[in-house]
Design a protein around this motif. Sequence first.
Motif, PDB file in Angstrom:
ATOM      1  N   UNK A 105       0.867  -1.177   0.000  1.00 34.77           N
ATOM      2  CA  UNK A 105       0.000   0.000   0.000  1.00 34.77           C
ATOM      3  C   UNK A 105       0.905   1.229   0.000  1.00 34.77           C
ATOM      4  N   UNK A 106       0.677   2.138  -0.937  1.00 33.30           N
ATOM      5  CA  UNK A 106       1.474   3.360  -1.037  1.00 33.30           C
ATOM      6  C   UNK A 106       0.563   4.565  -0.880  1.00 33.30           C
ATOM      7  N   UNK A 107       1.050   5.592  -0.191  1.00 33.90           N
ATOM      8  CA  UNK A 107       0.305   6.837  -0.034  1.00 33.90           C
ATOM      9  C   UNK A 107       1.157   7.982  -0.569  1.00 33.90           C
ATOM     10  N   UNK A 108       0.502   8.894  -1.285  1.00 35.41           N
ATOM     11  CA  UNK A 108       1.193  10.085  -1.785  1.00 35.41           C
ATOM     12  C   UNK A 108       0.319  11.298  -1.534  1.00 35.41           C
ATOM     13  N   UNK A 109       0.940  12.466  -1.557  1.00 34.06           N
ATOM     14  CA  UNK A 109       0.196  13.706  -1.346  1.00 34.06           C
ATOM     15  C   UNK A 109      -0.779  13.980  -2.486  1.00 34.06           C
ATOM     16  N   UNK A 110      -0.357  13.737  -3.709  1.00 39.53           N
ATOM     17  CA  UNK A 110      -1.153  14.144  -4.864  1.00 39.53           C
ATOM     18  C   UNK A 110      -2.252  13.152  -5.225  1.00 39.53           C
ATOM     19  N   UNK A 111      -1.936  11.888  -5.269  1.00 38.38           N
ATOM     20  CA  UNK A 111      -2.881  10.892  -5.772  1.00 38.38           C
ATOM     21  C   UNK A 111      -3.674  10.218  -4.664  1.00 38.38           C
ATOM     22  N   UNK A 112      -3.101  10.038  -3.513  1.00 36.37           N
ATOM     23  CA  UNK A 112      -3.779   9.332  -2.436  1.00 36.37           C
ATOM     24  C   UNK A 112      -3.218   7.943  -2.273  1.00 36.37           C
ATOM     25  N   UNK A 113      -4.084   6.947  -2.326  1.00 36.83           N
ATOM     26  CA  UNK A 113      -3.704   5.563  -2.059  1.00 36.83           C
ATOM     27  C   UNK A 113      -3.599   4.763  -3.348  1.00 36.83           C
ATOM     28  N   UNK A 114      -2.556   3.915  -3.379  1.00 36.08           N
ATOM     29  CA  UNK A 114      -2.355   2.979  -4.471  1.00 36.08           C
ATOM     30  C   UNK A 114      -2.025   1.620  -3.859  1.00 36.08           C
ATOM     31  N   UNK A 115      -2.517   0.559  -4.486  1.00 38.89           N
ATOM     32  CA  UNK A 115      -2.267  -0.806  -4.023  1.00 38.89           C
ATOM     33  C   UNK A 115      -1.592  -1.593  -5.141  1.00 38.89           C
ATOM     34  N   UNK A 116      -0.447  -2.176  -4.825  1.00 35.84           N
ATOM     35  CA  UNK A 116       0.287  -2.966  -5.800  1.00 35.84           C
ATOM     36  C   UNK A 116       0.404  -4.415  -5.339  1.00 35.84           C
ATOM     37  N   UNK A 117       0.225  -5.324  -6.273  1.00 34.96           N
ATOM     38  CA  UNK A 117       0.554  -6.728  -6.041  1.00 34.96           C
ATOM     39  C   UNK A 117       2.068  -6.804  -5.931  1.00 34.96           C
ATOM     40  N   UNK A 118       2.581  -7.491  -4.916  1.00 34.09           N
ATOM     41  CA  UNK A 118       4.022  -7.712  -4.792  1.00 34.09           C
ATOM     42  C   UNK A 118       4.303  -9.141  -5.236  1.00 34.09           C
ATOM     43  N   UNK A 119       5.014  -9.246  -6.334  1.00 33.00           N
ATOM     44  CA  UNK A 119       5.382 -10.554  -6.872  1.00 33.00           C
ATOM     45  C   UNK A 119       6.685 -10.976  -6.205  1.00 33.00           C
ATOM     46  N   UNK A 120       6.735 -12.147  -5.580  1.00 28.31           N
ATOM     47  CA  UNK A 120       7.958 -12.573  -4.889  1.00 28.31           C
ATOM     48  C   UNK A 120       9.173 -12.541  -5.807  1.00 28.31           C
ATOM     49  N   UNK A 121      10.323 -12.111  -5.289  1.00 30.24           N
ATOM     50  CA  UNK A 121      11.528 -11.990  -6.116  1.00 30.24           C
ATOM     51  C   UNK A 121      11.937 -13.286  -6.804  1.00 30.24           C
ATOM     52  N   UNK A 122      11.662 -14.420  -6.180  1.00 28.99           N
ATOM     53  CA  UNK A 122      12.085 -15.701  -6.743  1.00 28.99           C
ATOM     54  C   UNK A 122      11.151 -16.225  -7.843  1.00 28.99           C
TER      55      UNK A 122
END
Length: 182
Positions: A105-122
């Motif tokens: 979950x990422x938060x920024x001043x301009x856009x608000x909230x964003x949710x990204x799938x985290x794909x395991x490095x392996x």
Amino acid sequence: MTVITERPPPTTLTVRASGHPAVRLSLKPPGPQCGLLDGAWWPRSRDLTRELPALAAMLDPLWGRITRVAVNPTYWPVIPRKVPVHGHTVKVGWFADEQDPHQLLLLSYRVGRWDLLVIPPETGAAAAARLMAAACDPRIVLTSSTLMATESDTHPLAPAEAYAPSRAEVWESEGGAMAAHG
């Protein structure tokens, strides 16, 4: 009346931020947003101190300065409280029970909230490519963990039409909240 049935393809970025390996990131195309995810990130390691600066540097110009990040500690061995990112600091929090373990979950001043799938490095390149495409497909309304569970190198994701999202997933994607039963 004009009806547009095709959407532009997702934006896949693999750009180097100064001094860091290329960021492997796929974002939903511009337009009306639907679904539970805004894209997918495929980090090269499980070291947030090493991985977050390049990701934030990539997203800052697109979404505005990233100020906070939240993860589930299940797959991150060390979670720093703060990570320096090109002239500012990103605060990092964690939620063990409330957040999907495969989601950032990422938060920024301009856009608000964003949710990204985290794909395991392996994860293998073919599986990661399928997961990145699925996370950006507005027709797929699945949680990060459900996407991960449906993927393997021997059982690729089916076309979007094969998915029948649950009522809870549809409700959540539309901004509703379902009470936990149990």
